[in-house]
Design a protein around this motif. Structure first.
Motif, short mmCIF file in Angstrom:
data_model
loop_
_atom_site.label_atom_id
_atom_site.label_comp_id
_atom_site.label_asym_id
_atom_site.label_seq_id
_atom_site.Cartn_x
_atom_site.Cartn_y
_atom_site.Cartn_z
N ALA A 34 0.83 -1.21 0.00
CA ALA A 34 0.00 0.00 0.00
C ALA A 34 0.85 1.24 0.00
CB ALA A 34 -0.93 -0.01 1.22
N SER A 196 -4.38 8.34 4.11
CA SER A 196 -4.61 7.23 3.20
C SER A 196 -4.10 5.93 3.77
CB SER A 196 -3.93 7.51 1.85
OG SER A 196 -4.53 8.61 1.21
N GLU A 197 -2.96 5.99 4.47
CA GLU A 197 -2.43 4.77 5.11
C GLU A 197 -3.38 4.27 6.17
OE1 GLU A 197 1.24 3.22 7.94
OE2 GLU A 197 1.24 5.27 7.17
N ARG A 199 -6.61 4.70 6.27
CA ARG A 199 -7.77 4.11 5.61
C ARG A 199 -7.45 2.71 5.09
NH1 ARG A 199 -8.58 9.48 3.68
NH2 ARG A 199 -7.50 8.99 1.75
N TYR A 200 -6.26 2.56 4.52
CA TYR A 200 -5.88 1.25 3.99
C TYR A 200 -5.77 0.23 5.12
CZ TYR A 200 -3.48 -2.35 1.37
OH TYR A 200 -3.16 -3.53 0.78
N ARG A 201 -5.19 0.61 6.24
CA ARG A 201 -5.08 -0.31 7.37
C ARG A 201 -6.45 -0.73 7.87
NH1 ARG A 201 -0.15 1.72 11.33
NH2 ARG A 201 1.55 1.50 9.81
#
Length: 211
Positions: A34, A196-197, A199-201
């Motif tokens: 990611a 964004s990180e 949200r990805y997690r």
């Protein structure tokens, strides 16, 4: 002028997005992927933000404080800044300058050193401690190398000796304000990357099929 070498606390930003490895190796691998994707995805945005800082030098967005006990000096500098579209304020000494700083957001201070009462060095120490977001350019009649060195050590971004060429002053303050905008753009992109990180997690942690 003497080139500045100091880095004020809170002003310098590193572009980074750290990854904390968990116990799940698959999760760690996904997060690494990611981060790699985010770096590629935001590459053009970083370039665009940098270009905006270069192209859109909106002088009216910055406030400059001119500090000197010579009234004619402060007025002449203020007139020069106005001719280039800069918004400025003036202070007739160090004590008044500190009062202005307490009441207004100042981006850049043009500061004399030898003033009665609170001198320029005392102002710089107060700015460094209480107003780290304000950059300083010293304009002084001091001609010694020691004075310039001491000013830079106390947080000045540059040192301009009187008398000076007006275009040189504009060149210096443009450079300082340009650097401020670049750093602000990098901080904003960094914040987007971190969001964004997160949200990805969240997606990874709540999507068993991905894990």
């Amino acid at each position: 002028s003497v080139a500045a070498t100091n880095r004020k606390g809170g002003r310098s930003s590193r572009f980074c997005c750290p990854v904390k490895q968990g116990n799940n190796k698959g999760w760690g691998s996904e997060v690494k992927s990611a981060i790699s994707w985010l770096g590629t995805s935001y590459g053009s945005e970083i370039e665009q933000s940098t270009q905006r800082a270069v192209d859109n030098m909106e002088s009216t967005a910055s406030t400059i404080l001119v500090v000197d006990d010579d009234v004619r000096m402060t007025q002449s500098v203020r007139d020069l800044l106005a001719a280039y579209g800069y918004s400025s304020m003036t202070a007739g000494g160090g004590e008044e300058a500190l009062r202005v700083l307490a009441e207004h957001d100042i981006d850049l201070m043009l500061l004399d050193l030898n003033m009665p009462g609170v001198d320029g060095y005392q102002v710089m120490r107060q700015v460094s401690e209480h107003h780290p977001g304000t950059d300083i350019v010293v304009i002084s009649g001091e001609t010694t190398f020691e004075s310039a060195t001491e000013a830079l050590r106390n947080g000045a971004q540059d040192f301009l000796r009187k008398p000076y060429a007006p275009d040189r002053l504009i060149q210096i303050l443009n450079g300082v304000l340009h650097k401020q905008r670049l750093e602000q753009n990098i901080r904003e992109v960094n914040q987007r990357l971190e969001a964004s990180e997160h949200r990805y997690r969240f997606i990874v942690n709540n999507s068993p099929d991905i894990i």
